[in-house]
Structures are given as structure tokens and as C-alpha cells.
Design a protein around this motif. Structure first.
Motif, PDB file in Angstrom:
ATOM      1  N   ASN A   1      -2.729   3.556 -14.163  1.00  0.00           N
ATOM      2  CA  ASN A   1      -2.389   4.981 -14.138  1.00  0.00           C
ATOM      3  C   ASN A   1      -1.499   5.386 -15.307  1.00  0.00           C
ATOM      4  OD1 ASN A   1      -3.635   6.490 -11.993  1.00  0.00           O
ATOM      5  ND2 ASN A   1      -2.566   5.157 -10.560  1.00  0.00           N
TER       6      ASN A   1
ATOM      7  N   LEU B   1     -13.024  10.327  -5.742  1.00  0.00           N
ATOM      8  CA  LEU B   1     -12.341   9.558  -4.707  1.00  0.00           C
ATOM      9  C   LEU B   1     -13.311   8.903  -3.734  1.00  0.00           C
ATOM     10  CD1 LEU B   1      -9.336   9.013  -4.116  1.00  0.00           C
ATOM     11  CD2 LEU B   1      -9.362  10.990  -2.584  1.00  0.00           C
TER      12      LEU B   1
ATOM     13  N   SER C   1      -2.990  -1.238 -10.535  1.00  0.00           N
ATOM     14  CA  SER C   1      -3.190   0.211 -10.393  1.00  0.00           C
ATOM     15  C   SER C   1      -2.086   1.005 -11.081  1.00  0.00           C
ATOM     16  CB  SER C   1      -3.247   0.587  -8.908  1.00  0.00           C
ATOM     17  OG  SER C   1      -4.354  -0.010  -8.278  1.00  0.00           O
TER      18      SER C   1
ATOM     19  N   SER D   1       2.294   2.022  -3.209  1.00  0.00           N
ATOM     20  CA  SER D   1       1.279   2.649  -4.059  1.00  0.00           C
ATOM     21  C   SER D   1       1.185   4.144  -3.759  1.00  0.00           C
ATOM     22  CB  SER D   1      -0.089   1.978  -3.861  1.00  0.00           C
ATOM     23  OG  SER D   1      -0.663   2.332  -2.624  1.00  0.00           O
ATOM     24  N   GLN D   2       1.373   4.525  -2.463  1.00  0.00           N
ATOM     25  CA  GLN D   2       1.357   5.939  -2.111  1.00  0.00           C
ATOM     26  C   GLN D   2       2.576   6.671  -2.682  1.00  0.00           C
ATOM     27  OE1 GLN D   2      -1.383   7.489  -0.315  1.00  0.00           O
ATOM     28  NE2 GLN D   2      -2.013   5.562  -1.245  1.00  0.00           N
TER      29      GLN D   2
ATOM     30  N   TYR E   1       0.827  -1.206   0.000  1.00  0.00           N
ATOM     31  CA  TYR E   1       0.000   0.000   0.000  1.00  0.00           C
ATOM     32  C   TYR E   1       0.861   1.257   0.000  1.00  0.00           C
ATOM     33  CZ  TYR E   1      -3.104   3.690   1.565  1.00  0.00           C
ATOM     34  OH  TYR E   1      -3.782   4.876   1.671  1.00  0.00           O
TER      35      TYR E   1
ATOM     36  N   TYR F   1       1.743   7.313  -6.108  1.00  0.00           N
ATOM     37  CA  TYR F   1       0.779   8.413  -6.099  1.00  0.00           C
ATOM     38  C   TYR F   1       1.526   9.744  -6.105  1.00  0.00           C
ATOM     39  CZ  TYR F   1      -3.911  10.220  -4.811  1.00  0.00           C
ATOM     40  OH  TYR F   1      -5.133  10.833  -4.808  1.00  0.00           O
TER      41      TYR F   1
ATOM     42  N   ASP G   1      -8.025  14.219  -0.491  1.00  0.00           N
ATOM     43  CA  ASP G   1      -7.858  12.977   0.270  1.00  0.00           C
ATOM     44  C   ASP G   1      -8.106  13.208   1.755  1.00  0.00           C
ATOM     45  OD1 ASP G   1      -7.223  10.167   0.252  1.00  0.00           O
ATOM     46  OD2 ASP G   1      -5.372  10.692   1.288  1.00  0.00           O
TER      47      ASP G   1
ATOM     48  N   THR H   1      -7.645   4.657  -7.683  1.00  0.00           N
ATOM     49  CA  THR H   1      -7.640   4.381  -6.246  1.00  0.00           C
ATOM     50  C   THR H   1      -8.990   3.839  -5.791  1.00  0.00           C
ATOM     51  OG1 THR H   1      -6.011   6.121  -5.845  1.00  0.00           O
ATOM     52  CG2 THR H   1      -7.317   5.401  -3.960  1.00  0.00           C
ATOM     53  N   SER H   2     -10.070   4.464  -6.245  1.00  0.00           N
ATOM     54  CA  SER H   2     -11.412   4.026  -5.863  1.00  0.00           C
ATOM     55  C   SER H   2     -11.713   2.618  -6.394  1.00  0.00           C
ATOM     56  CB  SER H   2     -12.450   5.012  -6.399  1.00  0.00           C
ATOM     57  OG  SER H   2     -13.753   4.581  -6.102  1.00  0.00           O
TER      58      SER H   2
ATOM     59  N   TYR I   1     -13.200   1.278   1.163  1.00  0.00           N
ATOM     60  CA  TYR I   1     -12.064   1.526   2.055  1.00  0.00           C
ATOM     61  C   TYR I   1     -12.416   1.120   3.480  1.00  0.00           C
ATOM     62  CZ  TYR I   1     -10.944   5.019  -1.624  1.00  0.00           C
ATOM     63  OH  TYR I   1     -10.714   5.672  -2.802  1.00  0.00           O
TER      64      TYR I   1
END
Length: 525
Positions: A398, A357, A394, A246-247, A243, A250, A269, A414-415, A364
Motif C-alpha cells: 500500500n 474488492l 500488504s 491491517s484494518q 487482521y 486500512y 466493503d 486486500t483482494s 475470503y
């Protein structure tokens, strides 16, 4: 444990922190705008928090809380305290080593993520400087995760839930002390991040001692207890790592979308994280010790019932937040952030990001409800495998969608990833016979959806006559947002109560005195 009371304690105090966080962002948006200084601070604030979630909170708590709870149940207070000290003796040196390595290698590390910042004179250098100030926050906040695990296992949720408020207080103070809006402001904010971590650690340390647990920094040893925890948290850390990677992506993608992109994404966010933190994190924190104790007693039906009640509460509170933020995202963002250096165009972009989002918000929150069903059974590998698959998908998505959708691709992917994660976790728990939605829960959620749809329609028509208020004076903004929140709450909760979308016995239970070992309310109550 009375689940609703625990959620009320954790969620209520988390709300205090989040309200302070919004006050911080409202001041920060006006002082800094969507500027390169704000982008640099967001990088500096994001990185230690990424590693905090990697080494502390989720991954650490998923292993520590069940083991501490089991030792507390089987060996008593003394055995649990010994276990905590053995873990602390190893945890502290590991955090120091990670911090020192990153302090030395910070320019090279940031070059991998935000090298495009070098195109703006001084922006990359400022990001490196600020991140070096904030990164030691990792040590203190990760220790707070350990102390919070002890407190939560003892069903003392209040201090750990309130502690993050101290960080926001420190940041607000920094903005008021240095309101110029340039590099000096963000330098003061970076130092405030470190100060906030120290304050949180001190508060939780005192609370643990008052709870009768005497912790100390001893010589690190690989005891059987330490090995057992490592075996549990390495896969969980890998899951958290997926995770957090992934950030990082981002941040990588947003740094290539122009000045202010990371700031606009961050503000959107922040609103998305509000219900997630108050509802999802509170539920996950509250049910993990309970499910662990149920499984230890081989009471699988009781564990499933706890999870079903958490699912019910999650949807009851998340559905209205989701539709309200989706329908009224533009007005809410304008009311909160627009002004000073933060323009109407910035607010419009952020509102669109938020609307996309929050479509993943129920997913989530449900991920937070479902994962304790794996962690309490010492299965952390399954969430890892799911997270890895979603991360890869993901990143690929992107790369494909950003040229087409620009900044909105990040929110869309993300969603969608959250829904896929939730669906796979649910399907696996159901296939193993650990959790299925009972009939009463299906009916309850269906009624909640009806109430939420009615609320969304009411908000859509109400915001039209209030349109001129959302970017007006502070008083009119408060009035407009208050009208939306009030009207939405009355329509949703009123209709949900009438048509059976609310478990009325749960609310009556708020007025009963509960003990930590109280059996959860019966299924379908």
C-alpha cells in the motif's frame, strides 16, 4: 448435523441482519453523504468492532467452541456449563479493563490513526467523542460471542445469527429520530450502537438460559480449563490481531485520501461483506463443531468430507455473487446509495472500489472454510504465521501503490492478500494430508465456473437497457436491481442444475428431518 440446513438457518437469519444493514446504509448515505460527520462515525463504529473481532468472535470462538463441544460430548451438559462459567468469570473483567483504558486514552489512540482529521475543524474532536460513546459496545458484543459459542455448540444457530439485526434496527431508529445530517445525527447513531449491543446481549442471555445453560458472573480464577483456553486462543488472538491491525492500517491510509474516502470504502466493503457473512461465516460457524467432534472420534475422513462439502457450497454460492458484483458494481451502488447528499461521483468511486474488492471474495470465503481444519486440531499458530506475513506484505504494497492508484490500492491489495492467504492455508492442509480436493469436488467447481461465466455475460448485456433506471425513482431502482438479481439467479442456478454444478441430493436433504449428530452426506453426493 445436516450441513445445508445449518447453513440455511445461519445464512438466512444473517441475511435478515444484512438487509437491515443495507436499509441503514441507504438511509445514512442520503442523510449524511460522504461527509466529515459520516467519516467520524465510521471511525467510531470501526474501532469497537475491530476489538470485538479481536477479543470475541473469531479468536475466542476458535478456542471456545471446540473445547465446549468436547466437554459436552465427554462430560455432558453439567461439565460444559461449568466450563462456560469459569471462562465468563475471567472474560468479563478483562473486557472491562480494556474498555476503561481505551476510554481514557482515546484521543492519543485516535491521533495515531486519523490525525489528518484535525485538518478539518471539529472532525477529529467529533471522532473522539463518538468513539467514546461506542467503545463500551465492545463489552456487550464480546459477551455475545461467548453466548453464541454456547448456542452454536448446542447446534442452536438461530438466535446468534439473528442478534446482529438488533444493532441495525437501533441505528435505523437513530437516523429516523435525528435526520438532520450533522453532528447530532451521528451522536444519536453512536448511542444507538451501544444500545444495540445491550439488546443483543439480552437476547442471547435469555436464549442460553432457555437452552438449559445457567451462566453467572463469578470470581475470576485461573482454573485448568481457563488455562487450556488461554493456551489455545492466545495464538488465535494474535492471528485475529494481525487482521485487525491491517484494518487499522486500512483506516490510517483512507484517512489520508481526502474527505469521504473512509465512507466510500465502507459502503463498498458492506456489499463485499454481505456474501462473506452469509456464506463464509455461516459455513465456518457450522462446520467447526462438526469437525471438532469428528477429530475427537478420530474420524479424519469424516472431517475431510465435511470440509469438502463446505468447499462445494461455498463456491456454489460465492461465484455468482462475485461475478455479479464485479460486472454490475456501478449500477448496484447507484441504486442503493446515490441520492440526497450522496452524489453520482461518490457512487461511481464506490462502484469501482467494489468491482476490485469482490475479486477476492471467493478467497475470503474459502479462508473461513479452511481455518476450522486448523482450529479443530488445536493448531492456531499456522494461520498466525500466514497472517503476519500477508500483513507485512500488504502494508508495504500500500505504501508503494497508493501514490500510483490512490484509493483503489487498498481494495487491490486486500483482494490479493486474501488469495495468498487461502492458497497457503490450502497448501498446508493438503501437505499434511488433512484436506485435498477430491475429484468430484474439482468437477463440481469447474461446472459452477461455467455457469457463473454465463451469468456474468447475461448481466453485462442486461444492464445496458436498464441504465436509466438505477438512479431514478425508488420503484425503478427496485425494478432494475430485481431484474438483475432475478435474471442472474435464473441463468446461474438453472445452468448449474443442468450441467451438474449443484449437488441435487443436498437439496433433497432439506426436506429430511436431521438430528444434531447426523453423519454428513456421503462424499460426492
Amino acid at each position: 448435523m445436516n450441513l445445508l440446513k445449518a447453513i440455511g438457518t445461519i445464512g438466512g437469519l444473517t441475511m435478515v441482519s444484512r438487509v437491515l444493514g443495507f436499509a441503514r446504509d441507504m438511509i445514512g448515505s442520503r442523510v449524511l453523504g460522504a461527509s466529515h460527520a459520516n467519516d467520524a462515525f465510521n471511525v467510531a463504529f470501526t474501532l469497537p468492532n475491530i476489538f470485538r473481532r479481536l477479543f470475541g468472535e473469531g479468536a475466542f470462538a476458535s478456542g471456545f467452541v471446540p473445547l465446549f463441544s468436547r466437554r459436552l460430548a465427554s462430560g455432558g451438559h453439567e461439565d460444559a456449563q461449568k466450563f462456560s462459567n469459569e471462562i465468563l468469570a475471567v472474560f468479563m473483567p478483562a473486557l472491562l479493563v480494556v474498555t476503561i483504558v481505551f476510554e481514557i486514552a482515546m484521543p492519543a489512540f485516535l491521533w495515531l490513526i486519523v490525525s489528518d482529521y484535525a485538518a478539518t475543524p471539529g472532525k477529529f474532536e467529533l471522532a473522539v467523542e463518538l468513539t467514546r460513546y461506542t467503545f463500551p459496545y465492545l463489552v456487550f458484543i464480546s459477551l455475545v460471542a461467548l453466548l453464541s459459542g454456547v448456542l452454536n455448540s448446542l447446534t442452536r444457530f438461530a438466535v446468534a445469527a439473528f442478534a446482529p439485526a438488533l444493532l441495525n434496527i437501533a441505528l435505523i431508529a437513530a437516523l429516523l429520530i435525528a435526520p438532520g445530517g450533522g453532528p447530532e445525527t451521528v451522536r444519536m447513531m453512536a448511542l444507538a450502537v451501544l444500545a444495540g449491543g445491550i439488546f443483543q446481549f439480552a437476547l442471547c442471555w435469555v436464549a442460553v438460559r432457555q437452552a438449559g445453560v445457567r451462566l453467572h458472573f463469578g470470581r475470576p480464577r485461573l482454573t485448568p480449563a481457563v488455562r487450556e483456553l488461554i493456551v489455545l486462543i492466545v495464538p488465535a488472538t494474535a492471528a485475529a490481531g494481525v487482521y485487525q491491525i491491517s484494518q487499522l492500517f486500512y483506516t490510517f491510509f483512507s484517512s489520508r485520501l481526502g474527505e469521504g474516502a473512509l465512507t466510500n470504502l465502507g459502503y463498498a466493503d458492506r456489499l463485499n461483506q454481505l456474501p462473506l457473512s452469509i456464506i463464509g461465516t455461516a459455513l465456518g460457524t457450522a462446520i467447526l463443531p462438526t469437525i471438532s467432534r469428528s477429530i475427537e472420534r478420530k474420524a479424519d475422513a469424516e472431517a475431510a468430507n465435511t470440509q469438502a462439502r463446505a468447499f462445494d457450497l461455498a463456491m456454489l454460492l460465492t461465484l455468482p455473487a462475485t461475478l455479479a458484483l464485479a460486472v454490475a458494481s456501478g449500477p448496484i451502488i447507484a441504486a442503493l446509495f446515490q441520492g440526497g447528499r450522496y452524489t453520482a461521483e461518490d457512487a461511481a468511486i464506490t462502484g469501482n472500489i467494489l468491482a476490485i474488492l469482490v475479486t477476492g471474495l471467493p478467497a475470503y470465503v474459502l479462508v473461513k472454510v479452511l481455518t476450522p481444519g486448523f482450529y479443530a486440531r488445536k493448531d492456531v499458530k499456522t494461520p498466525v504465521r500466514i497472517a503476519v506475513a500477508i500483513l507485512v506484505a500488504s502494508i508495504v504494497a500500500n505504501f508503494i501503490l497508493i501514490p500510483v492508484m490512490g484509493i483503489y490500492s487498498l481494495a487491490t491489495v486486500t483482494s490479493a492478500g486474501a488469495w495468498l492467504n487461502m492458497a497457503l492455508l490450502f497448501a498446508i492442509l493438503a501437505a499434511r494430508g488433512h484436506f485435498r480436493m477430491p475429484g468430484w469436488l474439482v468437477g463440481r467447481v469447474a461446472r459452477q465456473l461455467v455457469a457463473a461465466a454465463a451469468m456474468a455475460a447475461a448481466l453485462y448485456f442486461l444492464q445496458q437497457p436498464l441504465a436509466g433506471y438505477f438512479a431514478a425513482s425508488a420503484g425503478r431502482r427496485i425494478l432494475a436491481v430485481g431484474a438483475l438479481v432475478g435474471a442472474g439467479g435464473i441463468v446461474y442456478f438453472g445452468l448449474a442444475w443442468v450441467i451438474g454444478g449443484i449437488a441435487r441430493d443436498d437439496f433433497r436433504a432439506l426436506f429430511r428431518r436431521a438430528t444434531p449428530e447426523e453423519v454428513p452426506i456421503e462424499e460426492g453426493a
